[in-house]
Design a protein around this motif. Structure first.
Motif, PDB file in Angstrom:
ATOM      1  N   LEU B  56     -66.729  68.136  40.084  1.00  0.00           N
ATOM      2  CA  LEU B  56     -66.557  69.511  40.100  1.00  0.00           C
ATOM      3  C   LEU B  56     -65.079  70.111  40.491  1.00  0.00           C
ATOM      4  O   LEU B  56     -64.857  71.267  40.612  1.00  0.00           O
ATOM      5  CB  LEU B  56     -67.532  70.330  40.863  1.00  0.00           C
ATOM      6  CG  LEU B  56     -68.918  70.549  40.205  1.00  0.00           C
ATOM      7  CD1 LEU B  56     -69.895  71.109  41.130  1.00  0.00           C
ATOM      8  CD2 LEU B  56     -68.915  71.234  39.056  1.00  0.00           C
ATOM      9  N   LEU B  58     -63.791  70.076  43.508  1.00  0.00           N
ATOM     10  CA  LEU B  58     -64.028  70.889  44.754  1.00  0.00           C
ATOM     11  C   LEU B  58     -63.240  70.153  45.772  1.00  0.00           C
ATOM     12  O   LEU B  58     -63.432  70.506  46.954  1.00  0.00           O
ATOM     13  CB  LEU B  58     -65.499  70.860  44.907  1.00  0.00           C
ATOM     14  CG  LEU B  58     -66.149  71.939  44.230  1.00  0.00           C
ATOM     15  CD1 LEU B  58     -67.455  72.031  44.712  1.00  0.00           C
ATOM     16  CD2 LEU B  58     -65.687  73.425  44.220  1.00  0.00           C
ATOM     17  N   LYS B  84     -59.620  78.473  35.750  1.00  0.00           N
ATOM     18  CA  LYS B  84     -60.668  79.345  35.136  1.00  0.00           C
ATOM     19  C   LYS B  84     -61.692  78.813  34.195  1.00  0.00           C
ATOM     20  O   LYS B  84     -62.840  79.116  34.168  1.00  0.00           O
ATOM     21  CB  LYS B  84     -59.896  80.293  34.410  1.00  0.00           C
ATOM     22  CG  LYS B  84     -59.078  81.497  35.015  1.00  0.00           C
ATOM     23  CD  LYS B  84     -59.775  82.973  34.818  1.00  0.00           C
ATOM     24  CE  LYS B  84     -59.394  83.651  36.038  1.00  0.00           C
ATOM     25  NZ  LYS B  84     -60.246  83.624  37.165  1.00  0.00           N
ATOM     26  N   GLU B  87     -64.203  77.338  36.568  1.00  0.00           N
ATOM     27  CA  GLU B  87     -65.005  78.325  37.129  1.00  0.00           C
ATOM     28  C   GLU B  87     -66.378  78.617  35.932  1.00  0.00           C
ATOM     29  O   GLU B  87     -67.333  78.816  36.652  1.00  0.00           O
ATOM     30  CB  GLU B  87     -64.301  79.801  37.526  1.00  0.00           C
ATOM     31  CG  GLU B  87     -63.592  79.350  38.712  1.00  0.00           C
ATOM     32  CD  GLU B  87     -62.550  80.651  38.699  1.00  0.00           C
ATOM     33  OE1 GLU B  87     -62.527  81.658  38.119  1.00  0.00           O
ATOM     34  OE2 GLU B  87     -61.531  80.518  39.440  1.00  0.00           O
ATOM     35  N   ARG B  90     -68.771  75.317  36.701  1.00  0.00           N
ATOM     36  CA  ARG B  90     -69.387  75.396  38.138  1.00  0.00           C
ATOM     37  C   ARG B  90     -70.438  76.760  38.134  1.00  0.00           C
ATOM     38  O   ARG B  90     -70.549  77.527  37.592  1.00  0.00           O
ATOM     39  CB  ARG B  90     -68.416  75.526  39.349  1.00  0.00           C
ATOM     40  CG  ARG B  90     -67.390  74.606  39.136  1.00  0.00           C
ATOM     41  CD  ARG B  90     -66.671  74.998  40.591  1.00  0.00           C
ATOM     42  NE  ARG B  90     -65.463  74.221  40.564  1.00  0.00           N
ATOM     43  CZ  ARG B  90     -64.169  74.801  40.590  1.00  0.00           C
ATOM     44  NH1 ARG B  90     -63.773  76.059  40.918  1.00  0.00           N
ATOM     45  NH2 ARG B  90     -63.065  74.036  40.561  1.00  0.00           N
ATOM     46  N   GLY B  91     -71.538  75.933  38.725  1.00  0.00           N
ATOM     47  CA  GLY B  91     -72.774  76.892  38.818  1.00  0.00           C
ATOM     48  C   GLY B  91     -73.410  77.136  37.449  1.00  0.00           C
ATOM     49  O   GLY B  91     -74.494  77.946  37.395  1.00  0.00           O
ATOM     50  N   MET B  96     -73.959  72.137  42.143  1.00  0.00           N
ATOM     51  CA  MET B  96     -74.170  71.487  43.379  1.00  0.00           C
ATOM     52  C   MET B  96     -74.909  71.788  44.449  1.00  0.00           C
ATOM     53  O   MET B  96     -74.931  73.249  44.683  1.00  0.00           O
ATOM     54  CB  MET B  96     -72.806  70.946  43.555  1.00  0.00           C
ATOM     55  CG  MET B  96     -72.542  69.773  44.584  1.00  0.00           C
ATOM     56  SD  MET B  96     -70.976  69.175  44.554  1.00  0.00           S
ATOM     57  CE  MET B  96     -71.102  67.844  45.856  1.00  0.00           C
ATOM     58  N   PHE B  98     -75.951  70.873  48.612  1.00  0.00           N
ATOM     59  CA  PHE B  98     -75.163  70.178  49.864  1.00  0.00           C
ATOM     60  C   PHE B  98     -76.033  69.995  50.859  1.00  0.00           C
ATOM     61  O   PHE B  98     -77.408  70.238  51.046  1.00  0.00           O
ATOM     62  CB  PHE B  98     -74.039  70.985  50.285  1.00  0.00           C
ATOM     63  CG  PHE B  98     -72.834  71.356  49.417  1.00  0.00           C
ATOM     64  CD1 PHE B  98     -73.133  72.586  48.666  1.00  0.00           C
ATOM     65  CD2 PHE B  98     -72.041  70.492  49.038  1.00  0.00           C
ATOM     66  CE1 PHE B  98     -71.960  73.037  47.766  1.00  0.00           C
ATOM     67  CE2 PHE B  98     -70.945  70.976  48.006  1.00  0.00           C
ATOM     68  CZ  PHE B  98     -71.131  72.183  47.483  1.00  0.00           C
ATOM     69  N   SER B 104     -74.335  75.758  54.723  1.00  0.00           N
ATOM     70  CA  SER B 104     -73.867  76.011  53.266  1.00  0.00           C
ATOM     71  C   SER B 104     -74.246  77.227  52.759  1.00  0.00           C
ATOM     72  O   SER B 104     -73.825  77.711  51.704  1.00  0.00           O
ATOM     73  CB  SER B 104     -74.533  74.824  52.614  1.00  0.00           C
ATOM     74  OG  SER B 104     -73.970  73.547  53.046  1.00  0.00           O
ATOM     75  N   ALA B 118     -74.589  84.421  41.285  1.00  0.00           N
ATOM     76  CA  ALA B 118     -74.268  83.274  40.260  1.00  0.00           C
ATOM     77  C   ALA B 118     -75.129  83.713  38.891  1.00  0.00           C
ATOM     78  O   ALA B 118     -74.376  83.896  37.957  1.00  0.00           O
ATOM     79  CB  ALA B 118     -75.057  81.953  40.592  1.00  0.00           C
ATOM     80  N   HIS B 122     -72.877  84.427  35.522  1.00  0.00           N
ATOM     81  CA  HIS B 122     -72.689  83.626  34.486  1.00  0.00           C
ATOM     82  C   HIS B 122     -73.366  84.358  33.178  1.00  0.00           C
ATOM     83  O   HIS B 122     -73.301  83.700  32.076  1.00  0.00           O
ATOM     84  CB  HIS B 122     -73.263  82.160  34.801  1.00  0.00           C
ATOM     85  CG  HIS B 122     -72.211  81.479  35.738  1.00  0.00           C
ATOM     86  ND1 HIS B 122     -70.863  81.168  35.247  1.00  0.00           N
ATOM     87  CD2 HIS B 122     -72.521  81.012  36.952  1.00  0.00           C
ATOM     88  CE1 HIS B 122     -70.510  80.343  36.408  1.00  0.00           C
ATOM     89  NE2 HIS B 122     -71.205  80.419  37.523  1.00  0.00           N
ATOM     90  N   MET B 169     -80.651  78.603  43.962  1.00  0.00           N
ATOM     91  CA  MET B 169     -79.441  79.236  43.721  1.00  0.00           C
ATOM     92  C   MET B 169     -78.640  78.252  42.656  1.00  0.00           C
ATOM     93  O   MET B 169     -78.103  78.842  41.668  1.00  0.00           O
ATOM     94  CB  MET B 169     -78.698  79.395  44.994  1.00  0.00           C
ATOM     95  CG  MET B 169     -77.253  80.077  44.884  1.00  0.00           C
ATOM     96  SD  MET B 169     -76.653  80.475  46.506  1.00  0.00           S
ATOM     97  CE  MET B 169     -76.128  78.974  47.078  1.00  0.00           C
TER      98      MET B 169
END
Lengths: 319, 325, 287
Positions: B56, B58, B84, B87, B90-91, B96, B98, B104, B118, B122, B169
């Protein structure tokens, strides 16, 4: 939350008592104090009489303290210089000082926080290093020296009057000009007072931000696909600002102390100047009262800051 | 099988520190197919987390650097995307979760806020719609009274519930791939089982792929379809879970499996792998495992072995894989 | 903990300190200032107290590098001697405050419970007072001698150190090596001094350096208000103050002493912050 509040209030009260005791001890028991002065043949009988009135020197020590405390709280302490009640003299000027301090505080917070946040975004970059050096400079410069340099420059280069609350020839000016004049007289000392605070707070903000950015939840925010600005200004900043709230309390003592010098330089009629003149004139009641009041204001400021922190941090608000 | 959802080729990630270069991930390649769970296994420091973070992008860039490789997701190389564009991935397409749910989650926002963020980003839902969806997700991960819990702060939830909230999430936008970095390690044993079960259920429902990073072989046996074993930043064995458990072909994998204490046997000593995990800045020559390996020969010290194909879909990075087991 | 680790620890700290260019710059300037203060009698071209009314208020020249003051004294020589006063006020005052701070902090942190509560209440009370005003008041009460100034500054600046030391003691007290020593029957005082204190000292060094900077600024402020080191003894603060009356005509009486104060304070601040960064293990991985 209420348990937190109660605990803090209790501590506050104990500290208040401690403050009053310490103030009283300093002034009445230190060598060179009024007590010693009563033995001094050079001191005029009028002053001795006032001192005995103020300090009840004929009574046993512990009673002296309580009587003094009572007098302080009921406004019955009188200035050595002109016999007027101390609280009255303070009341006349306290608003000037508060105004000055308020403006200085506003300047500090509105400049330092953005500076710190911006520096932390690109740490060790050229701009950041410049900012860091500037902050060190700001922390190291003697305020009155800077004030004099500025006065020197302003008078020599621009011919502007800078001292006092307002210019002397105020009568001939129209209302907007009067307001502008007052603002001008206010901004200069407030800005110079603010420099030290801006330097310190911007560094503190910067390190708070850097600390927060390292946290796991920032990584989580990024992993959701949030754009960098939102991660930074929403998720990081909110957390970084929490400890800064507690600084509200610490700014007050600094400003009152810094006030003494600045008010003298700029002939600003506030309690800083009153305090200095009182020290010069050995006007102990005034000095002590201002000391005690400052300490109490600081205490209250800290308490309010703690309260604000408790409200702002959900971990404390919802136990 | 069909086409892989994610294809990692020769991923290499280094960290440049004052004391030297840490080669956290070296030349790692694997695939993840739609609807399967790939477990990335290894001890602490073997590079598995870094692999997940690299996918990702990160990894913190000043000390870290993705030196080379390709990460093909649905045919697109993620390493070539701009920030960009990442982005948007991701999500949304890849999520991801953790290891430590307490640290977190942002302590100053409610879990509802964090989940809705999120969704609103999105899926462009308005606040009301996002909230409804968030409550649905909380319900899906079996958090009781979701319509109340949505306004809780992370510190008000237990460890297990926090992890479920994190899962909610991560899954709120229906990603095709979930990278789970040791999601159960920080939880109590009983909660671990529940969370794993939940993951497997949702994964099957949504037809999602999961890359599960773990050091716990028990977890692998529960949920893994295929396994990749890592050691010192390298992939040392790779294949279907069944095969690895019964027909492993790398001494390290063998060592890992044998070190699990069995209840049925009586033993006076535990079967530990002799030696220690090497210092990442001072790796041995040739095969990174050879100093601790019972099968080592002179050849092992000379050059790092390539991946040998044991059979279709099963690979091992050992010169003597035939003699293993 | 103490013993074979100390020299290598110092070397490690120095290694990180060296990297910070600002801190190294500050250190260089400090060394220069120390050198100047130490050799003032050798370096000064004139006697700092010698008045020569015919030479009064002369601007900087080759004969008088920084000009002369209102009594015809050479400003450069006065500034050289003034460095001694500023530095000694800083060091002695901070020495006193560190001593008190460590004492209070160690006792509070080690013994805990009501001793701790009481001492921390005292710290809270002291913190509430506006420090500068308090110093001004007490110095005015006792008389502005250099000794009084040092002592009063010392008596009002110990609280920060006390808090640091207490925090270190509170955390270290629970650590295994202390429990081990206690189990072996080592007495309290020995534990405090030989085992815990060396570990707690790192933040104190940082704090001390920064406090010297503050002390010098306080002395300057006191001088400005007339309660600092009294003339004819030269301190940077009182040169500035005496020059105040002539600010428009003799700018050099204002600019140079202020610059000297600024430079010295800045150097202490840079070194102190540099030390703080070098001692903080988390910051070392940077750059």
């Amino acid at each position: 939350m209420t348990r937190f509040l109660f605990k803090r209030l209790l501590q506050l009260f104990m500290t208040l008592i401690g403050i009053s005791i310490l103030s009283w001890i300093i002034i009445t028991q230190a060598p060179g104090s009024p007590i010693a002065l009563t033995m001094d043949p050079k001191v005029s009988p009028k002053i001795i009489e006032q001192m005995e009135k103020n300090y009840d020197l004929d009574k046993p020590i512990y009673q002296q303290y309580f009587l003094w405390l009572k007098k302080l709280l009921t406004g019955k302490l009188y200035s050595f210089k002109d016999g007027r009640p101390v609280l009255e003299k303070i009341g006349e000027r306290i608003w000037n000082t508060l105004l000055l301090n308020l403006v200085a505080t506003l300047i500090i917070f509105s400049l330092a926080i953005p500076l710190g946040v911006f520096s932390a975004r690109r740490p060790y970059s050229f701009l950041d290093n410049l900012g860091t050096f500037g902050a060190y400079l700001g922390l190291s410069i003697p305020g009155f020296w800077l004030a004099y340099l500025v006065i020197l420059a302003t008078v020599k280069l621009f011919g502007y009057p800078v001292l006092g609350l307002r210019s002397f020839v105020i009568e001939g000016l129209s209302p907007p000009e009067i307001v502008l004049d007052r603002i001008w007289h206010l901004m200069l000392p407030a800005s110079i007072m603010a420099i030290h605070g801006i330097a310190g707070l911007s560094r503190y903000t910067r390190s708070s931000m850097l600390e927060v950015i390292r946290q796991d939840y920032i990584r989580t925010a990024k992993s959701k696909g949030l754009p960098e600005e939102i991660v930074y200004y929403k998720h990081a900043l909110r957390n970084a600002l929490l400890p800064i709230i507690t600084l509200f309390g610490f700014l007050i003592p600094g400003l009152i102390g810094g006030s003494i010098i600045m008010e003298s330089v700029f002939a600003w009629p506030g309690i800083g100047r009153l305090a200095y003149q009182a020290v010069l004139a050995r006007d102990y009641p005034v000095v002590m009262t201002i000391l005690t009041i400052s300490a109490v204001l600081t205490l209250i400021g800290n308490f309010i800051a703690d309260l604000l922190y408790g409200v702002a941090d959900p971990r404390i608000r919802y136990q | 099988m069909n086409l892989p959802l994610l294809e990692v080729r020769s991923l290499t990630t280094h960290f440049i520190t004052e004391e030297g270069i840490v080669r956290a991930v070296e030349n790692v390649s694997f695939e993840i197919y739609p609807g399967e769970i790939l477990c990335l296994v290894g001890e602490s420091g073997c590079g598995k987390s870094v692999t997940g973070l690299s996918i990702l992008k990160l990894i913190p860039i000043p000390p870290g650097q993705i030196v080379r490789g390709e990460i093909l997701f649905n045919g697109r190389d993620l390493l070539k995307l701009t920030e960009k564009e990442m982005e948007r991935v991701r999500g949304n397409e890849i999520s991801m979760i953790f290891q430590e749910p307490m640290t977190s989650l942002n302590p100053v926002f409610t879990i509802g806020d964090q989940i809705m963020e999120a969704i609103q980003l999105h899926q462009r839902l308005n606040k009301k719609g996002a909230r409804k969806k968030a409550i649905e997700m909380l319900d899906r991960v079996k958090i009781p009274f979701p319509e109340k819990r949505i306004d809780s702060y992370p510190h008000q939830l237990s460890g297990g519930m926090r992890q479920r909230a994190m899962i909610a999430m991560a899954l709120s936008c229906q990603p095709k791939l979930l990278i789970a970095d040791e999601p159960t390690t920080a939880l109590d044993v009983t909660i671990q089982a529940e969370v794993l079960r939940l993951l497997k259920e949702i994964q099957r429902e949504m037809g999602m792929s999961v890359m599960l990073i773990t050091h716990d072989l028990g977890v692998v046996s529960e949920v893994g379809d295929r396994v990749a074993v890592m050691y010192a930043g390298r992939m040392v064995e790779y294949g279907p879970a069944e095969t690895l458990f019964h027909e492993m072909r790398h001494p390290y994998t063998k060592g890992l499996l044998e070190s699990i204490p069995q209840l049925e046997e009586k033993r006076s000593r535990l079967n530990a792998i002799p030696g220690q995990v090497p210092d990442p800045m001072n790796l041995p020559e040739g095969c990174k495992f050879h100093p601790r390996c019972y099968l080592r020969i002179e050849e092992c010290r000379k050059e790092e072995p390539p991946l040998f194909e044991v059979k279709e879909g099963h690979y091992s990075r050992c010169l003597r894989w035939r003699e293993c087991r | 903990m103490k013993g074979n680790g100390t020299t290598s620890q110092i070397r490690l700290v120095w290694k990180y300190f060296k990297r910070n260019r600002l801190a190294v710059g500050g250190l260089t300037i400090l060394i220069a200032i120390f050198f100047v203060a130490g050799t003032a009698p050798l370096l000064a071209p004139y006697d700092p107290g010698k008045t020569e009314v015919s030479l009064k208020l002369k601007p900087p020249s080759l004969k008088h590098f920084l000009g002369t003051d209102q009594l015809g004294r050479d400003v450069f020589s006065r500034m050289l001697y003034g460095s001694r006063i500023s530095l000694s006020v800083g060091f002695v005052a901070v020495g006193i405050s560190i001593f008190i701070g460590i004492l209070v902090g160690a006792i509070a942190g080690y013994y805990g419970r009501w001793v701790d509560s009481l001492l921390m209440r005292l710290v809270d009370v002291m913190f509430c007072f506006p420090t500068f005003f308090l110093i001004l008041t007490v110095v005015a009460l006792l008389g502005p001698s250099i000794f009084n100034i040092m002592v009063v500054i010392g008596l009002t600046s110990w609280m920060g150190t006390a808090r640091f030391v207490r925090a270190e003691f509170l955390s270290l007290r629970e650590r295994d090596f202390v429990q081990a020593a206690k189990a072996l029957g080592v007495n309290d005082r020995r534990i405090i001094f030989r085992h815990i204190l060396p570990n707690a000292l790192a933040p104190v060094f940082v704090s001390a350096t920064l406090d010297v900077a503050t002390a010098i600024l306080v002395e300057a402020g006191l001088s400005f208000l007339g309660f600092g080191v009294q003339p004819p003894a030269p301190s940077w603060g009182n040169i500035l103050t005496e020059g105040r009356t002539y600010i428009f005509d003799a700018w050099w009486l204002t600019v140079f002493p202020g610059l000297a104060i600024l430079l010295t304070v800045l150097s202490f601040n840079l070194v102190g912050e540099g030390l703080r960064d070098s001692l903080d293990p988390r910051l070392r991985g940077r750059r």
